[in-house]
Design an enzyme around this catalytic site. Structure first.
Site, PDB file in Angstrom:
ATOM      1  NE  ARG A 109      -6.487   0.843   0.371  1.00  0.00           N
ATOM      2  CZ  ARG A 109      -6.851   1.329   1.536  1.00  0.00           C
ATOM      3  NH1 ARG A 109      -6.092   1.169   2.572  1.00  0.00           N
ATOM      4  NH2 ARG A 109      -7.982   1.983   1.652  1.00  0.00           N
ATOM      5  CG  HIS A 114     -13.244   3.234   3.431  1.00  0.00           C
ATOM      6  ND1 HIS A 114     -14.032   4.248   3.926  1.00  0.00           N
ATOM      7  CD2 HIS A 114     -11.976   3.536   3.788  1.00  0.00           C
ATOM      8  CE1 HIS A 114     -13.270   5.124   4.568  1.00  0.00           C
ATOM      9  NE2 HIS A 114     -12.010   4.709   4.493  1.00  0.00           N
ATOM     10  NE  ARG A 173     -10.300  12.293   4.321  1.00  0.00           N
ATOM     11  CZ  ARG A 173     -10.272  10.982   4.139  1.00  0.00           C
ATOM     12  NH1 ARG A 173     -11.397  10.316   3.902  1.00  0.00           N
ATOM     13  NH2 ARG A 173      -9.136  10.332   4.152  1.00  0.00           N
ATOM     14  CG  ASN A 223      -1.874   1.105   1.288  1.00  0.00           C
ATOM     15  OD1 ASN A 223      -1.891   1.967   0.402  1.00  0.00           O
ATOM     16  ND2 ASN A 223      -2.697   1.128   2.317  1.00  0.00           N
TER      17      ASN A 223
END
Ligand code: ADP
Length: 396
Positions: A90, A179, A239, A7
Site C-alpha cells: 500500500r 482511501h 482532523r 502497509n
C-alpha cells in the site's frame, strides 16, 4: 495466488497473507515500535494470537520477523517463503504519475520518491517497506497500490483549486483524494449489487478514523472530499476537514504558532475530538452524548450534518444518485450514525429501512422497499483489492 500485503508506516508495519482469488486470509499481523525496540503481533484464524518482542532497528528486521514467523513450524502458515507468489504494497501518494497499480521497478521507485513532497510522512515509510522486501526477498515480484490512483479520473473542474493556475502547472497542487482502494472496492461492489447497469451514480461514504466521500460515475471517480492531503473534507476523528484558511493566520498570530504547530492542531487535535474534548472514537462520543455531554452531541451533530451536505452536493454534481454506500469502522458498524445521516434524504429518493439497518459489518441492502436510491452497507476490503491487483500484474 498467495499474496503478502504490506502497509508500512514510519514505526509500524501491517501485513496480511492471503489468497487473491476469494480472499481467504491465512495470517495477518502488525509490527510496532520499529526503530525503538520492536513488537510483533501475529494472528492466524482459529489459533491464539502470538505476541513477541523482537528487536526491529529498521524495517528490514520487521520484514524478516514477519517472514520468520510465517515459516515457523508451530506458529507459521507456510513451509517456505517461496510460497509467497508476490508482495503488494500500500502506497499513500502516487501524485499524478500513477493512475493505477504498478509493478515495482527502479522507475516506479523513482516516481514514488518524487511524490515524497506530496506525502511527506507516508511515502518514505512505504518506501522503507518496499526496500526491505526487495532486500530480503529479491526474487519475489512486488506491486505498489496507491491510495490516490482511483481518484485520478476526476475531471479538472473537480480537482483544480481556485488559486493561481501556475501552482497546478509547476507544483502539482490539485485535489488528489485518498482511501482510493476502499472507494474502488465498495463502489464496484455497489455497482454489482445494483445489477451491473450500463450507467450508475454511486456515493461512497468511507467513515472511519479518517473519513472521505467519493462520487463515482459509471465506476469512475468524479469527485472526492480529501484534497492534496488527507486533512481536507469533513470533520474526522482528529482532523478538522475543510477550514477557512483565515483561521490559520488568526490563531498563528494570536498564539505565535508556527505552521507545523498549526497543522498539528488541525491534524491531531481537531475533528470530533476537538469539538467534544472527549474522544476521537465515535463509541466514546455516543456514550458521552447519551449521558448528556452537550459537546459530544455537538461533535456528532456536526459530523452528521457535514456528511449529509456532501451527499447532497455529490447527488447534485452527478445529476442524481443510484446508491449510497457506507463503509469503514463507523460506516460498517454504527447503526445510529447511518440512520441519522440518511434521515431527511427522502427528498433525494433515498429511504432507509431502519430494521434492515440494524446490521454490523455485513454486506447488506438497508434501503426501504420502493426506495429509488439504494442504501448499502459494504465492509471495505482494501487488502483484497491490493491482492487482486498484485496477482493481476504478476500473473502475466
Ligand atoms: P482507520 O481509518 O484507522 O482504518 P476504521 O475504519 O477502523 O479506522 O474506523 C475506526 C473508527 O470506527 C473508530 O475510531 C470508531 O470511531 C469507529 N467505530 C468502530 N465501531 C463502531 C461502532 N460500533 N459504533 C460507532 N463507531 C464505531
Amino acid at each position: 495466488m498467495k499474496i503478502l500485503i504490506i502497509n508500512a508506516g514510519s514505526s509500524s508495519l501491517k501485513y496480511q497473507f492471503m489468497e487473491s482469488e476469494g480472499g481467504q486470509v491465512f495470517a495477518k499481523g502488525l509490527c510496532e515500535r520499529i526503530g525503538i525496540d520492536g513488537r510483533l503481533t501475529h494472528k492466524v484464524p482459529g489459533r491464539e494470537d502470538v505476541k513477541q518482542e523482537i528487536p526491529m532497528p529498521t524495517h528490514n528486521e520487521a520484514i524478516q520477523a514477519v517472514l520468520d514467523i510465517m515459516v515457523d513450524p508451530a506458529k507459521g502458515v507456510i513451509a517456505s517463503t517461496d510460497e509467497i507468489a508476490a508482495v503488494g504494497h500500500r502506497v499513500l501518494h502516487g501524485g499524478m504519475a500513477f493512475t493505477q497499480s504498478c509493478i515495482i521497478d527502479d522507475a516506479c521507485i523513482e516516481a514514488i520518491k518524487k511524490c515524497i513532497p506530496l506525502g511527506p510522512l507516508h511515502n518514505p515509510a512505504n518506501l522503507m517497506g518496499i526496500e526491505a522486501c526487495q532486500k530480503i526477498m529479491p526474487k519475489t515480484p512486488q506491486v505498489a497500490v496507491f491510495d490516490t490512483a482511483f481518484h485520478m479520473t476526476m475531471p479538472p473542474k473537480a480537482y483544480i483549486y481556485a488559486i493561481p493556475y501556475e501552482y497546478y502547472e509547476k507544483d502539482d497542487v490539485r485535489r488528489y483524494g485518498f482511501h482510493g482502494t476502499s472507494h474502488r472496492y465498495v463502489s464496484a461492489r455497489a455497482i454489482d449489487m445494483l445489477g451491473n447497469p450500463e450507467h450508475s451514480k454511486v456515493i461512497c461514504c468511507h467513515l472511519g478514523n479518517g473519513s472521505s466521500l467519493s462520487a463515482v460515475v459509471d465506476g469512475k471517480c468524479a469527485d472526492t472530499t480529501m484534497g492534496l492531503g488527507p486533512l481536507a473534507g469533513f470533520p474526522m476523528g482528529t482532523r478538522s476537514g475543510d477550514v477557512d484558511a483565515t483561521i490559520l493566520e488568526y490563531l498563528m498570530g494570536r498564539y505565535g504558532y508556527d505552521i507545523k504547530e498549526m497543522l498539528n492542531i488541525l491534524n491531531k487535535k481537531s475533528g470530533v475530538l476537538g469539538i467534544s474534548g472527549v474522544s476521537s472514537d465515535f463509541r466514546d462520543l455516543d456514550d458521552a452524548a447519551a449521558k448528556g455531554n452537550e459537546r459530544a452531541q455537538l461533535a456528532l451533530d456536526k459530523f452528521i450534518y457535514e456528511v449529509k451536505k456532501f451527499i447532497g452536493a455529490y447527488a447534485s454534481a452527478m445529476g442524481g444518485v443510484d446508491a449510497i454506500v457506507f463503509t469503514a469502522g463507523i460506516g460498517e458498524n454504527s447503526v445510529e450514525m447511518r440512520e441519522q445521516i440518511c434521515q431527511g434524504l427522502e427528498y433525494l429518493g433515498a429511504k432507509m429501512d431502519t430494521e434492515k439497518n440494524k446490521v454490523r459489518g455485513k454486506e447488506t441492502d438497508v434501503s426501504a422497499d420502493g426506495s429509488k436510491v439504494k442504501i448499502f452497507v459494504i465492509p471495505t476490503n482494501e487488502e483484497l483489492m491490493i491482492a487482486m491487483d498484485t496477482a493481476a500484474l504478476c500473473g502475466k
